[in-house]
Write a protein that holds these residues in place. Structure first.
Motif, PDB file in Angstrom:
ATOM      1  N   GLY A 114      83.282  40.666  64.818  1.00 42.52           N
ATOM      2  CA  GLY A 114      81.871  40.931  64.579  1.00 42.52           C
ATOM      3  C   GLY A 114      81.211  41.417  65.850  1.00 42.52           C
ATOM      4  O   GLY A 114      80.639  40.621  66.593  1.00 42.52           O
ATOM      5  N   VAL A 115      81.291  42.719  66.123  1.00 48.26           N
ATOM      6  CA  VAL A 115      80.761  43.264  67.373  1.00 48.26           C
ATOM      7  C   VAL A 115      79.318  43.732  67.177  1.00 48.26           C
ATOM      8  O   VAL A 115      78.388  43.183  67.758  1.00 48.26           O
ATOM      9  CB  VAL A 115      81.654  44.389  67.915  1.00 48.26           C
ATOM     10  CG1 VAL A 115      81.120  44.906  69.257  1.00 48.26           C
ATOM     11  CG2 VAL A 115      83.081  43.879  68.098  1.00 48.26           C
ATOM     12  N   PHE A 116      79.086  44.747  66.325  1.00 54.97           N
ATOM     13  CA  PHE A 116      77.693  45.093  66.016  1.00 54.97           C
ATOM     14  C   PHE A 116      77.265  44.212  64.846  1.00 54.97           C
ATOM     15  O   PHE A 116      77.307  44.603  63.690  1.00 54.97           O
ATOM     16  CB  PHE A 116      77.537  46.570  65.673  1.00 54.97           C
ATOM     17  CG  PHE A 116      76.095  47.008  65.664  1.00 54.97           C
ATOM     18  CD1 PHE A 116      75.483  47.430  66.827  1.00 54.97           C
ATOM     19  CD2 PHE A 116      75.340  46.950  64.512  1.00 54.97           C
ATOM     20  CE1 PHE A 116      74.134  47.801  66.845  1.00 54.97           C
ATOM     21  CE2 PHE A 116      74.007  47.316  64.506  1.00 54.97           C
ATOM     22  CZ  PHE A 116      73.399  47.744  65.676  1.00 54.97           C
ATOM     23  N   SER A 117      76.880  42.987  65.183  1.00 52.49           N
ATOM     24  CA  SER A 117      76.613  41.977  64.165  1.00 52.49           C
ATOM     25  C   SER A 117      75.500  41.043  64.636  1.00 52.49           C
ATOM     26  O   SER A 117      75.020  41.141  65.762  1.00 52.49           O
ATOM     27  CB  SER A 117      77.880  41.154  63.879  1.00 52.49           C
ATOM     28  OG  SER A 117      78.138  40.265  64.963  1.00 52.49           O
ATOM     29  N   GLN A 118      75.152  40.122  63.746  1.00 53.41           N
ATOM     30  CA  GLN A 118      74.124  39.136  64.044  1.00 53.41           C
ATOM     31  C   GLN A 118      74.719  37.763  64.362  1.00 53.41           C
ATOM     32  O   GLN A 118      74.007  36.747  64.306  1.00 53.41           O
ATOM     33  CB  GLN A 118      73.193  39.008  62.842  1.00 53.41           C
ATOM     34  CG  GLN A 118      73.916  38.555  61.561  1.00 53.41           C
ATOM     35  CD  GLN A 118      72.993  38.454  60.377  1.00 53.41           C
ATOM     36  OE1 GLN A 118      71.812  38.168  60.532  1.00 53.41           O
ATOM     37  NE2 GLN A 118      73.523  38.698  59.182  1.00 53.41           N
ATOM     38  N   TRP A 141      73.182  42.680  67.390  1.00 58.90           N
ATOM     39  CA  TRP A 141      72.681  44.020  67.067  1.00 58.90           C
ATOM     40  C   TRP A 141      72.532  44.911  68.300  1.00 58.90           C
ATOM     41  O   TRP A 141      71.746  45.856  68.293  1.00 58.90           O
ATOM     42  CB  TRP A 141      71.339  43.968  66.340  1.00 58.90           C
ATOM     43  CG  TRP A 141      71.285  43.151  65.102  1.00 58.90           C
ATOM     44  CD1 TRP A 141      70.358  42.188  64.807  1.00 58.90           C
ATOM     45  CD2 TRP A 141      72.146  43.206  63.956  1.00 58.90           C
ATOM     46  NE1 TRP A 141      70.586  41.648  63.575  1.00 58.90           N
ATOM     47  CE2 TRP A 141      71.682  42.253  63.026  1.00 58.90           C
ATOM     48  CE3 TRP A 141      73.264  43.973  63.635  1.00 58.90           C
ATOM     49  CZ2 TRP A 141      72.303  42.051  61.793  1.00 58.90           C
ATOM     50  CZ3 TRP A 141      73.887  43.764  62.407  1.00 58.90           C
ATOM     51  CH2 TRP A 141      73.408  42.814  61.510  1.00 58.90           C
ATOM     52  N   ARG A 142      73.279  44.677  69.359  1.00 56.55           N
ATOM     53  CA  ARG A 142      73.122  45.461  70.590  1.00 56.55           C
ATOM     54  C   ARG A 142      74.360  46.276  70.966  1.00 56.55           C
ATOM     55  O   ARG A 142      74.261  47.221  71.748  1.00 56.55           O
ATOM     56  CB  ARG A 142      72.771  44.544  71.763  1.00 56.55           C
ATOM     57  CG  ARG A 142      71.320  44.122  71.787  1.00 56.55           C
ATOM     58  CD  ARG A 142      71.012  43.371  73.069  1.00 56.55           C
ATOM     59  NE  ARG A 142      69.600  43.099  73.203  1.00 56.55           N
ATOM     60  CZ  ARG A 142      68.695  43.930  73.724  1.00 56.55           C
ATOM     61  NH1 ARG A 142      69.084  45.099  74.169  1.00 56.55           N
ATOM     62  NH2 ARG A 142      67.427  43.597  73.804  1.00 56.55           N
ATOM     63  N   ALA A 143      75.492  45.921  70.459  1.00 55.54           N
ATOM     64  CA  ALA A 143      76.735  46.567  70.905  1.00 55.54           C
ATOM     65  C   ALA A 143      76.751  48.044  70.537  1.00 55.54           C
ATOM     66  O   ALA A 143      76.548  48.409  69.384  1.00 55.54           O
ATOM     67  CB  ALA A 143      77.937  45.859  70.305  1.00 55.54           C
TER      68      ALA A 143
END
Length: 322
Positions: A114-118, A141-143
């Protein structure tokens, strides 16, 4: 590089981005992230990605996850640049707005990403009880696409391949700046609108939509920089329809959900906003454009950027007539 040559280069990168002769790294190996260090005893076979666009670098590196986040607006639930990589194999599609732990457990993954995740610490802990889990390094939500690609390379033991892929994508972004020179140095505001609201959402530096525009040689508008300074640590802010001139720029780019564009463009306050009135405005309401511009990846950038950059440049040229 001519635009024809640029298009060919982008197509070639999309078709063959994996540097297939690279050697797979050794296992066990460790992957560091915001919640610690995850040990991988072997290359994953049943990989589940729960972040938006997290699947793209794995596909670029020759690995097909068994489950990915559902991409709204597309009939297949997949972005076209990823769908063509999956081919006949169809992954399970997950809801990216929430984590269904039971559904993930039923998939019997050997790794969850879960990289671009919450992901937060509690969710990470629950997922780690299902299977080893790797999170972002930056924050919820930053990656960006670099972080996604670097982590994918670390997971697959293809660190050097991932670094080459990142370097190639960086060169492609710079070449876009050269191919569309009227964008270089121009100020921009990237926003969105949701029907019924009295405000637009304005994205700030550090957000994926903003960062790629900076990379091709543009600069956030003064109003966006003021919002970023006032909201340190945030990736977006609001601007009221009565005060849109506070975020005026050489180029305004907006993305819309179905129905939202008409709702905003019919409003007098928006019609009088100087970038709109003077033709320095580009609307993104095509799903391919929205997803690529919002969640760029090593696959999305060569696939979709050549489709909307010419429109952006044409609108930016109108700023020179002021």
């Amino acid at each position: 590089m001519t635009r024809r040559a640029l298009a060919k280069a982008a197509a070639a990168m999309l078709l063959s981005p994996t540097f297939a002769r690279a050697q797979v790294g050794s296992y066990p190996r460790f992957v560091d992230h915001a919640f610690g260090r995850t040990e991988l005893r072997s290359q994953p076979r049943r990989l589940v990605t729960i972040g938006y666009g997290d699947e793209a670098p794995f596909l670029s590196l020759g690995h097909k996850p068994i489950a990915i986040v559902y991409s709204g607006m597309f009939a297949s639930g997949m972005t076209p640049w990823c769908e063509q990589k999956f081919g006949a194999q169809r992954p399970v599609l997950l809801d990216g707005s929430m984590i269904d732990f039971e559904d993930i457990a039923r998939l019997k993954p050997d790794l969850i990403v879960g990289v671009f995740s919450q992901l937060d610490a509690v969710s990470y802990g629950r997922l780690s009880r299902i299977a080893p889990t790797v999170a972002y390094r930056s924050g919820p939500w930053r990656a960006g696409w670099r972080e996604q690609t670097d982590i994918a390379g670390a997971i697959l033991g293809l660190d050097e391949t991932a670094r080459q892929l990142i370097a190639e994508t960086e060169r492609l972004l710079r070449s876009y700046g050269d191919a569309y020179p009227d964008l270089k140095g121009k100020s921009f505001t990237f926003g969105s609108y949701f029907a019924g609201s009295s405000r637009i959402v304005v994205y700030l530096p550090g957000e994926t939509r903003v960062d790629w525009m900076i990379e091709i040689g543009m600069r956030p508008s003064p109003g966006v920089l003021r919002l970023a300074k006032a909201g340190s640590g945030h990736v977006s802010a609001d601007a009221s329809l009565e005060d849109l001139e506070s975020v005026a720029a050489d180029l305004l780019v907006m993305w819309y959900e179905p129905g939202a564009r008409q709702a905003l463009e019919s409003q007098r306050l928006f019609q009088m906003f100087s970038p709109v009135r003077e033709g320095r405005y580009v609307a993104l309401d095509d799903p391919t454009e929205i997803w690529a511009a919002s969640w760029p990846s090593v696959l999305a950038i060569p696939y979709a950027f050549p489709g909307f950059l010419p429109r952006m440049e044409a609108a930016a040229r109108n700023s020179e007539a002021r």
